[in-house]
Structures are given as structure tokens and as C-alpha cells.
Design an enzyme around this catalytic site. Structure first.
Site, PDB file in Angstrom:
ATOM      1  N   CYS A  68       7.446  22.054 -16.449  1.00 40.16           N
ATOM      2  CA  CYS A  68       6.108  21.596 -16.072  1.00 40.16           C
ATOM      3  C   CYS A  68       5.959  20.121 -16.428  1.00 40.16           C
ATOM      4  CB  CYS A  68       5.023  22.427 -16.749  1.00 40.16           C
ATOM      5  SG  CYS A  68       4.964  22.203 -18.540  1.00 40.16           S
ATOM      6  N   CYS A  98       6.457  19.047 -20.021  1.00 42.91           N
ATOM      7  CA  CYS A  98       7.860  18.855 -20.435  1.00 42.91           C
ATOM      8  C   CYS A  98       8.262  17.406 -20.209  1.00 42.91           C
ATOM      9  CB  CYS A  98       8.795  19.764 -19.631  1.00 42.91           C
ATOM     10  SG  CYS A  98       8.412  21.524 -19.714  1.00 42.91           S
ATOM     11  N   ASP A 126       5.945 -13.315   9.671  1.00 50.90           N
ATOM     12  CA  ASP A 126       6.708 -14.536   9.895  1.00 50.90           C
ATOM     13  C   ASP A 126       7.157 -14.495  11.352  1.00 50.90           C
ATOM     14  OD1 ASP A 126       8.207 -16.898   9.163  1.00 50.90           O
ATOM     15  OD2 ASP A 126       9.982 -15.642   9.396  1.00 50.90           O
ATOM     16  N   ASP A 153      12.022 -11.939   7.073  1.00 48.67           N
ATOM     17  CA  ASP A 153      13.429 -11.547   6.991  1.00 48.67           C
ATOM     18  C   ASP A 153      14.340 -12.582   6.351  1.00 48.67           C
ATOM     19  OD1 ASP A 153      13.464 -13.430   9.067  1.00 48.67           O
ATOM     20  OD2 ASP A 153      15.173 -12.453  10.017  1.00 48.67           O
ATOM     21  N   ASP A 170      11.598 -16.419   3.065  1.00 54.21           N
ATOM     22  CA  ASP A 170      10.480 -15.470   3.062  1.00 54.21           C
ATOM     23  C   ASP A 170      10.358 -14.728   1.734  1.00 54.21           C
ATOM     24  OD1 ASP A 170       9.772 -16.026   5.700  1.00 54.21           O
ATOM     25  OD2 ASP A 170      11.173 -14.551   6.499  1.00 54.21           O
TER      26      ASP A 170
END
Length: 768
Positions: A22, A25, A436, A656, A660
Site C-alpha cells: 500500500c 509501505c 519556434d 528543436d 531553443d
């Protein structure tokens, strides 16, 4: 506790843990790991059964394993001596889980048989066909004892471990509840009174059955990782001298030349050196159309060669391959904790102690208000057990992590990698998205459309292209690649360039044949004192067509070969524009549709670019984007993103390139196109492995449906406890005479956990 740290450079380590039942734990293990000297922080995910720790590099695996063991659980970390490094921790975990599941199954089967006998023997008035010896109190004691102390032994172990660590868990509630029923019944066997052997046995059986079904269901939440791991090729056909031999994938080394025939999997990452082919990369990128490959192109391990035979050079092996990195990223995301879980964690930490107090209060109240003697104790004990058993922190603990596991796994199948649960949750809140331009909205493969000579002297179109291409040979910019490609098509012979210099956001410069040349935008011309106004009409016309314009210029003074800094001494010698080169980059397929759908969702869309206002406006109108930030230098992108954050909006940035990375990191959720650079991907919260711009929408939709499932799970988990705990306490008895049977409470508790896991598994079939 003061921690002894050898340095301030912490590392992150993740490893599986088995034996948790659970959320409590997980909290106990977290506490033990955090208390280990050298560990800065620890996070344990109950859903994925994974621990993640930030620690000093000097902390050993043995120290971590010992801390987990002291909490009463097992960490699978490092390699055991007998294993000799042949299996990964995930494989060891799978084997441990199989053993645990088999043991649980055996306990469920045997305890079900014994519990059924105890149940029918406890109610001879209902089951008149039952043999008389089964109704004997000693027979009931004999049949229920194995269920209580063999099948239910795990509850006692966990309770003892919790007591040693001054904490309580779901196992504590079960152990106390069933022990109270069994203990009272044991006394009744010798001194007379009502017996609850059936209650104790049935409760343990139902809870074990619930855990078995829950474990089976949870196994499917990690199907995505198993599927990814199964993609890897087992062997590689490697060139050894003049021969080609098949070797296990583990024996491949960087630099090996590997042949791949039609229909075979690419064994590892590399670069094609010979041959052409078409490769299906859908299993990694989610992109269904095969990609044409030739010499010089990269190939990804685990992809499938559709046609043609080729030889490639291995560049990455083992844990460095893209597939290994994807598996690692998915595993870390599944183990991470979403912000929405913080409330659950706070509630869970107080939940079990609160239930224990309510159970004691229930016993006292019922003992006081009911007739004294055996009947009063019977009511009080039954209701107390019902309260202990009905309480279910398990459902609360499973609500978020199971949904995160399935959601991130589904994303990986679509070529969408989620860095962590926080990124997945934040994506659902995005109000503004900034794209971009180059390589994100556009193909990133610009082409030269116009080469115009301006100088009236001996310069020609070829000489303009020759100087521009010679300068660009030292550049890595996409526009430079377009000029080089055009020059190669025209079979232009390059000239030698000296003192080359790239000027970010402006252009480039260099010396050719004793003269200084400049290639760039208006800003560069103004900076270097070049007069370009006579060409303004031509430039404007090209820009209105959405083309990026570069000007080639030189200065007449021969001493300027010493460098551009000397220009200040010769301001009277104006530079001369020699030619104009226009480059166009086409929009990706589907950009207009994506922008339209984002706007329909109420998301404000912006485009950011280094292009001037006129060119940027032409491209944004074609894409359907109303808001544009033009003329933004690479190092200014992050600042522009931060300006939006000051408006208290949730910002997503999609990019990308290397430049960036700061903007991706500055946004609330950075989305990196996987065709970009490693540094951009590292800075992003979400990585799109394919070229399809629609994946931006898919990522946002994935976040939305995952958060929706999490909220449903939490509503069920909290609602279940809020409604049924008072019912177990007997709140409906004064009005309807209803009391909750402890066995029904056990069934309801097990059902709540299973329902949460099952609801999370629905994500697998949700269309995004």
C-alpha cells in the site's frame, strides 16, 4: 539527522522494490532511504514499485539495500554474486514478481477452500447439509488457524516492521482487525460465546484475492516498457575481416560494420556507410511511413529494414542507444510523482492513525450504547473490525501512479516521451503555446529560391553563389546548408576562407582572396557600415513572399583583411552589396490544422523567429498564426518566454535547436521535436520523436485524458472512504437498522483498489 556528504555533486539512482502492499509501505521506505547518510532525497512510487533517490556518489548499493531491508522490503539494486550480471534489475524484478504472484495464488486457493469450510460450518442453520464435525468449535479453530497465520503471515510481518519503525500501514489495520476476531473466537471456544472465525478467515481470503487481482492488473500498466524492451534485436551480422558473422547483440562494439538485410531489425544505432534502403521507424517514433535512408544517414536500433541491404557503422551500443534512452525515460516518468499527488501523500500520512482512532471510538461507543455482556461486545467488535477493514489507503495510493504509468506508456507508443509526471500534468494547464519557426513549424530544410547580383561590375550570379557558399562552408546554420546544396547542384568550386566568424542572429564573415566579405541580414549590414538601401525594394518583395533574405557584401579597403574590428578606422569607406540570396522553408504538413485546433481549445498561439517582421508575417499568415515575435535573437528567446510567465499564464514552448534549449527550460513545459538536438531534448519536459506536428496536439490530449482518469480515480478513492467508513461505524443503524458485515467490508476494500487500476488501464484504449 546530519548527513555526511563528500561533495555537492549529487547523482540520481532508480531501482525496483518488491513487497509493497500500500501507499503507507512506500512512505516508510521513503523515510528509511532519506535517513541514509549521503542521501539528499528519496521518492518511492507504489504504483510502479520503483524508488528514485538523489545521493552522494559515495553511497553504495549495499547501504541503500540495507535501508530498504530494515523497512521490511527488498530492493533490487546492483547485481547479485550468483547472477553475475546476466540480468537487468527489471528482469530480476519480473522474476521476483512472478514468484510473489505464484505464492499469492497458492495462498488464495488454499485459504478459499478453508474459509469456505469455516463459513458453512459457522452457519449450520443455513447449510443443513454440513457434516456435524465441521460445526465443532475445535474444527473451526483448526481450519481457520492456517488462514490466519500462514496465508495472513505477511500482514503480521508488515505490522511488526511498521512498529519497529514507529509507523502503521494498511497491513496494520488488517492484522489488528482479523486478530481481534480470531482472538475473541479463540476465547469463546474455551469459555463460550459468539465466534468470528468465519469473519477473520473470509476477510484474509478476500484481501489476498484482491491483492492477487490487483497485481495481475498492475502488471499490465508496465506493458509499454516490456514492449519496448522486446523490440531489441538479439543478434547482429558483423563484418570481421573478409567475413560476415552473426554475433549476440551484447558483443557489438562501437565502430563495428554491420550488415542489415531486408526484413531484419537494425541491431543498434549507427550511420549508413554503404547502400540505400527504406526503414520502418514506427516502433520508436510512432511515424507510420517508412523513411528513405542513404549513405551518411543515421539509423536507430530496433527499427525494421523494409527494402534494400545496407552496411552501417555502429555509433552507440547498450545503454547509450536511443531505444535504451527511451526505456530509461519512460521508466523514470512512470516512477515520478505528479503535483496532484501531494494532497494524497499528506492525507495518506495521517490516514491509518486516524482509522485506528475511529476504530477504537467505534468499539467504545457501541459497547456503551448496546446491552452489556456478550451481545454488546459482539456489536462493538464487529463494527470495529468493519472500520479497520473498510479503510483503504491502497486505492488512494494507486489513483495517480497507475494512471501516470499507463499514460506515459501510451505516449511512448505514439512517439511521445514524457520526462516526468509533472510535465504530463502541466501540459493540461497550457494557456499559451509558443512555436519556434525553423525546424518546428517548417520542415527545417530551406531551399535557395533566388540568387541576384547587385554589383554592376564584373560580379555574376555564379560568383555571388561561390563566395556565399565558401563562407557558409564553416557554418552549421540551416540556411547555410541550403546555400551549400545549391552550390553543389551548380557544381560551384569553393574558395578558401580565412578568419571565419559566425555572428549569432546576424550572419557570418570571412576573408577570401585578401578581401573581407559579409553574408547576413540588415542588422549585419548596418553593424558593418554597408549601404543596402538601393536594394530595399528587391528585398521587400522577396520578404513579402515569405522568403528569408541574405545580403552578400564586401568593403573596398584592402587592410580590412585584418578583421572586422578595423572597420571603425575606415568608416568613410562604405561597404558594397554584391548580391542577394533568398531562401524559403516550407511549412510542415498539417500546421494550419494544428494551429486551428489549438485556437479552438482556447490556447493562445505565438510564433517566434529571428526573421524580420515582413518575412515572419508572411509565414505566420500562411500558418494561421495571429501573434508573432519577429527579429528575436537566439539568446533572447528565453527572456521572451519569461515575459509571458509574468502574466501568470501556463506557457508551453515548442522548439528543436540548440538555441531553443534555454527557452524550453524557461517555459512551464518545453516540447522538443525529436528531430532536433540532444541538448534541446534534455531541456524539454516532453519530447516528440517524430516529425509530425500533430504530435503536439496528441501530447496535450494525452495530458488531458490522463488527468481526467486521475481525477476519476481520486474521486472514487476518496469518495469510497468518506462514504463507507461512517457506514462501517454504524451511522445508518439508527435510521435503517443497517450494519456493515466485516466480510463485505473486505470485499468492498479489495474492489476499490481493483477498480482504480482497471480505470487506469482504460487509458490504453482511449483515442488521443
Amino acid at each position: 539527522m546530519e548527513k555526511s556528504l563528500s561533495n555537492n555533486k549529487f547523482v540520481k539512482k532508480s531501482f525496483p522494490i518488491v513487497g509493497m502492499h500500500c501507499a503507507s509501505c512506500a512512505k516508510l521506505i521513503e523515510r528509511k532511504l532519506t535517513g541514509t547518510p549521503g542521501v539528499l532525497s528519496a521518492s518511492v512510487n507504489y504504483g510502479s514499485e520503483q524508488a528514485s533517490v538523489d545521493l552522494d556518489p559515495t553511497v553504495t548499493d549495499e547501504q541503500l539495500a540495507k535501508s530498504v531491508e530494515e523497512a521490511g522490503y527488498k530492493a533490487i539494486i546492483g547485481q547479485s554474486i550468483e547472477d553475475k550480471g546476466q540480468r537487468t534489475p527489471e528482469e530480476i524484478k519480473e522474476e521476483e514478481k512472478k514468484k510473489e504472484l505464484k505464492s499469492l495464488k497458492n495462498k488464495v486457493i488454499l485459504s478459499s477452500i478453508l474459509s469456505a469450510l469455516v463459513f458453512v460450518g459457522s452457519f449450520p442453520e443455513w447449510f443443513t447439509f454440513v457434516p456435524r464435525f465441521l460445526t465443532n468449535p475445535y474444527a473451526l479453530l483448526l481450519l481457520s488457524t492456517p488462514v490466519q497465520f500462514w496465508a495472513g503471515w505477511g500482514f503480521y510481518q508488515a505490522t511488526w516492521s511498521g512498529l519497529r519503525n514507529r509507523t502503521a500501514s494498511m497491513d496494520t489495520l488488517i492484522a489488528i482487525g482479523t486478530s481481534a476476531a480470531f482472538g475473541y473466537s479463540l476465547i469463546s471456544v474455551f469459555f463460550g460465546g459468539h465466534m468470528y472465525f468465519d469473519t477473520a478467515a473470509v476477510i484474509i481470503t478476500l484481501i489476498l484475492l484482491g491483492r492477487f487481482l490487483e497485481a495481475k492488473a498492475k502488471a499490465h500498466t508496465s506493458d509499454a516498457i516490456k514492449k519496448l524492451l522486446g523490440l531489441q534485436a538479439k543478434t547482429a551480422r558483423v563484418k570481421r575481416g573478409s567475413k560476415e558473422i552473426d554475433i549476440p547483440i551484447e558483443e557489438v562494439v562501437v565502430g563495428d560494420l554491420i550488415r542489415v538485410r531486408p526484413g531484419e531489425k537494425v541491431p543498434t544505432d549507427g550511420v549508413i556507410v554503404e547502400g540505400i534502403s527504406s526503414i520502418d521507424e514506427s516502433m520508436v517514433t510512432g511515424e507510420s511511413i517508412p523513411v528513405d535512408k542513404k549513405a551518411g544517414d543515421n539509423v536507430i536500433g530496433a527499427t525494421i529494414n523494409k527494402s534494400g541491404s545496407f552496411i552501417f557503422k555502429a555509433t552507440k551500443i547498450g545503454n547509450d542507444t536511443m531505444l535504451a534512452q527511451i526505456v530509461k525515460m519512460v521508466a523514470e516518468a512512470q516512477s515520478s510523482r505528479a503535483p496532484i499527488q501531494r494532497l494524497v501523500d499528506v492525507i495518506s500520512s495521517y490516514f491509518v492513525p486516524a482509522v485506528l482512532m475511529m476504530a477504537v471510538a467505534t468499539f467504545v461507543i457501541w459497547y456503551v450504547i448496546t446491552p452489556s455482556g456478550v451481545e454488546g461486545i459482539s456489536y462493538a467488535l464487529s463494527n470495529m473490525i468493519a472500520v479497520l477493514i473498510i479503510a483503504c489507503p491502497c486505492a488512494m495510493g494507486l489513483a495517480t501512479p497507475t494512471a501516470i504509468m499507463v499514460g506515459t506508456g501510451k505516449g511512448a507508443e505514439k512517439g511521445i516521451l514524457i520526462k516526468d509526471a509533472e510535465a504530463l500534468e502541466t501540459a493540461n494547464k497550457v494557456k499559451t503555446i509558443i512555436f519556434d519557426k525553423t525546424g518546428t513549424l517548417t520542415e527545417g530544410k530551406p531551399k535557395v529560391t533566388d540568387v541576384i547580383k547587385v554589383d554592376s561590375g564584373q560580379w555574376t550570379v555564379d560568383s555571388v553563389l561561390r563566395v556565399a557558399a565558401s563562407l557558409e562552408k564553416g557554418s552549421e546554420h540551416a540556411l547555410g546548408e541550403a546555400i551549400l546544396k545549391k552550390a553543389e547542384e551548380e557544381k560551384i568550386v569553393f574558395k578558401k576562407v580565412g578568419s571565419f566568424q559566425a555572428i549569432p542572429g546576424h550572419g557570418i564573415e570571412g576573408n577570401i582572396d585578401g578581401k573581407r566579405y559579409f553574408l547576413g541580414n540588415r542588422a549585419l549590414m548596418e553593424k558593418e557600415g554597408v549601404e543596402y538601401k538601393n536594394s530595399e525594394n528587391q528585398i521587400a518583395k522577396l520578404e513579402e513572399e515569405g522568403k528569408t533574405v541574405m545580403l552578400l557584401a564586401t568593403v573596398s579597403h584592402p587592410e580590412l583583411v585584418l578583421g572586422s574590428k578595423m572597420l571603425k578606422k575606415f568608416q568613410h569607406d562604405k561597404g558594397v552589396v554584391l548580391g542577394i540570396i533568398a531562401v524559403a522553408d516550407t511549412l510542415k504538413i498539417g500546421v494550419e490544422e494544428v494551429i486551428k485546433r489549438l485556437s479552438e481549445k482556447g490556447i493562445e498561439v505565438w510564433m517566434i523567429t529571428g526573421d524580420n517582421e515582413r518575412t515572419a508575417k508572411a509565414i505566420s499568415e500562411e500558418a494561421g498564426i495571429k501573434n508573432v515575435m519577429a527579429g528575436v535573437l537566439p539568446d533572447q528567446k528565453a527572456e521572451k518566454v519569461k515575459e509571458f510567465k509574468h502574466r501568470s499564464l501556463t506557457i508551453a514552448f515548442v522548439g528543436d535547436g540548440v538555441n531553443d534549449a534555454p527557452a524550453l527550460a524557461a517555459s512551464d513545459v518545453g516540447i522538443a521535436m525529436g528531430t532536433g538536438t540532444d541538448v534541446a531534448i534534455e531541456s524539454a519536459g516532453i519530447t516528440l520523436l517524430n516529425r509530425d506536428i500533430h504530435s503536439v496536439l496528441t501530447a496535450l490530449n494525452l495530458s488531458r485524458v490522463t488527468l481526467s482518469v486521475i481525477k476519476q480515480n481520486l474521486f472514487w478513492a476518496f469518495g469510497y472512504n468518506i462514504v463507507l467508513i461512517p457506514v462501517a461505524m454504524g451511522i445508518l443503524y439508527p435510521f435503517f437498522g443497517w450494519l456493515l458485515n466485516p466480510a463485505l467490508a473486505a470485499f468492498a476494500m479489495a474492489a476499490s483498489s481493483i477498480s482504480v487500476v482497471t480505470n487506469s488501464l482504460r487509458l490504453k484504449k482511449v483515442k488521443i
